[in-house]
Design an enzyme around this catalytic site. Sequence first.
Site, PDB file in Angstrom:
ATOM      1  N   GLY A  35       0.746  -1.210  -0.017  1.00 30.79           N
ATOM      2  CA  GLY A  35       0.087  -0.124  -0.064  1.00 30.79           C
ATOM      3  C   GLY A  35       0.689   1.295   0.058  1.00 30.79           C
ATOM      4  O   GLY A  35       0.152   2.413  -0.112  1.00 30.79           O
ATOM      5  N   CYS A  72     -28.042  -9.514 -16.509  1.00 31.42           N
ATOM      6  CA  CYS A  72     -27.288  -9.053 -17.752  1.00 31.42           C
ATOM      7  C   CYS A  72     -28.411  -9.644 -18.975  1.00 31.42           C
ATOM      8  O   CYS A  72     -28.897 -10.865 -18.972  1.00 31.42           O
ATOM      9  CB  CYS A  72     -26.140  -9.990 -17.857  1.00 31.42           C
ATOM     10  SG  CYS A  72     -25.514  -9.905 -19.505  1.00 31.42           S
ATOM     11  N   CYS A  85     -26.252 -12.768 -20.885  1.00 37.75           N
ATOM     12  CA  CYS A  85     -25.835 -13.947 -20.367  1.00 37.75           C
ATOM     13  C   CYS A  85     -26.695 -14.235 -19.041  1.00 37.75           C
ATOM     14  O   CYS A  85     -26.567 -15.215 -18.736  1.00 37.75           O
ATOM     15  CB  CYS A  85     -24.512 -14.086 -20.052  1.00 37.75           C
ATOM     16  SG  CYS A  85     -24.052 -13.080 -18.410  1.00 37.75           S
ATOM     17  N   CYS A 128     -23.237  -7.259 -18.761  1.00 33.55           N
ATOM     18  CA  CYS A 128     -22.038  -7.318 -17.749  1.00 33.55           C
ATOM     19  C   CYS A 128     -20.979  -6.516 -18.482  1.00 33.55           C
ATOM     20  O   CYS A 128     -20.692  -6.292 -19.924  1.00 33.55           O
ATOM     21  CB  CYS A 128     -21.402  -8.791 -18.099  1.00 33.55           C
ATOM     22  SG  CYS A 128     -22.345 -10.002 -17.477  1.00 33.55           S
ATOM     23  N   CYS A 182     -18.823 -12.476 -19.832  1.00 33.57           N
ATOM     24  CA  CYS A 182     -20.314 -12.722 -20.366  1.00 33.57           C
ATOM     25  C   CYS A 182     -20.293 -13.573 -21.509  1.00 33.57           C
ATOM     26  O   CYS A 182     -21.235 -14.415 -21.691  1.00 33.57           O
ATOM     27  CB  CYS A 182     -20.628 -11.261 -20.977  1.00 33.57           C
ATOM     28  SG  CYS A 182     -22.443 -11.192 -21.267  1.00 33.57           S
TER      29      CYS A 182
END
Lengths: 280, 273
Positions: free
Chosen positions: A31, A240, A243, A265, A271
């Site tokens: 970080g 979606c 899909c 998606c 997808c």
Amino acid sequence: MSAAQYNFAYLDEQTKRMIRRALLKAVAIPGYQVPFGSREMPLPYGWGTGGIQVTASIIGREDVLKVIDQGADDTTNAISIRRFFARTAGVRTTERTAEATIVQTRHRVPETPLRADQIIVYQVPIPEPLRWLEPREAETRKMHGLAEYGAMHVRLYEDITRYGRVVTAYDYPVRVNGRYLMRPSPIPKFDNPKLDRNPALQLFGAGREKRIYAVPPWTRVESLDFEDHPFHVESWEERCALCGSDTSFLDEVVTDDEGGRMFVCSDTDYCGARRAGSSP
Amino acid sequence: MTEAAPLEAAGALTALAEPPLLEVEGLGKSFGPVTACAEVSFSLWPGEVLGVVGESGSGKTTLLNCLAGRLLPDSGAVRYRLADGRMADIFALSEAERRLLARTEWGFVHQNPRDGLRLGVTAGGNIGERLMLVGARHYGHIRAAARDWLDKVEIDAGRLDDPPAQFSGGMQQRLQIARNLVSRPRLVLMDEPTGSLDVSVQARLLDLLRGLVGGLGLSAVIVTHDLSVARLLAHRLIVMRRGRVVEAGLTDQVLDDPQHPYTQLLAASVLQA
């Protein structure tokens, strides 16, 4: 100019070594933003100059590269960077998350869970999470050094006060390994939980701001919140339209001038694989 | 004005048995050829309010900034009694420890509230910031504390979600005080807290400060060029001129029976109402 005249993966070896040293330090201090000598790259700032330098420094001849932009493999930015490495490094590229060894991304984490033998490289526009609270770099570095992060909660407090909830929807600040405050790059907060204890190595490169940082595999990544306003991710009423997934991050697409719209998606590979009937 | 009762001094007198909260010894600070402070020494006991008076340019604000650890003095020492009773030289502490003290045990009230507030952040956020800095993570509790403090400084609770940019000068100053006192500091440093306010607002703010300082048992150092403010709030005074302390003593004693020619001039310059 032919590709043969470039060094492998465009950058000269000296520069790659310098970037690798920065990467090692970044992995050692999860970080923490490590300054590095960012080079001019043949694409404009804001298009992934940081990510492309990190990728160039870690890529080998055996690697398979996938590049996504907002989850999609077929956008200009993603295609250009994929072609760039195909030409300058001669590596194999893919659109399948599972096949890739390196995934360079702008603003999404793939839906398909990453594995320990994969590396994900994030393109970062602004690495400093405290930037809008404290404009002085000397002061923000001191705040990081002393872990003085209370001001960040003031921002969340203001969100809740004004809107009843935290409205920060992307680039949602996280605490890495209980120590450094980090911007996860402008991924939707939907993806924040994927950063936590991810088996893959996660590298972040900011070219214009000349900073590199990292989240090593299996590292704790917590999104900031209040006890009585816990962190939560967005959800959709829709599935979606292509899909049928009800667990992925959806984009709203306007389809005509009569208000027609559909939800699909954002991750095109996920997808597509679902529609082809194979597991993604 | 001479009839005004000084703050209850009994607290300060009984406190003499205790060790001081703050000890300043031979403090000096120069800016190039300009001496801002020289050989300033004094002690401050718990519950005591010390006034620092003097004309502008006499080094009052430099002294205050040194006490707050915002400026590094050239010579001398500032010792502060930590919560565990240890006396610590604040410039020998690490920066991390000093900054922790500054946001927990100390308060600093600026002359201009715009220097001490986040103007774009709501009043509640301003008050809650210190709580969040020391780890408060419950929105409801932070908000309740902020509302409570708005009430204490006589700001309508309905302004909790307004940014201080929309407040009057007097309200901003009161908000700044609330923001400092919410973490229950032991020592508050104030730089001309009533400096830029008109007299009626000044009077109310002074009333409020007297109540808060007395009620919370705070120790305070108040820098002011206004002798009536000093008389109302301070138990003891030090008079500064050209960076040096020329006179020190109980407030009434210094103002009613000044010994140093400069203090005599200062006391005589107050317009008699």
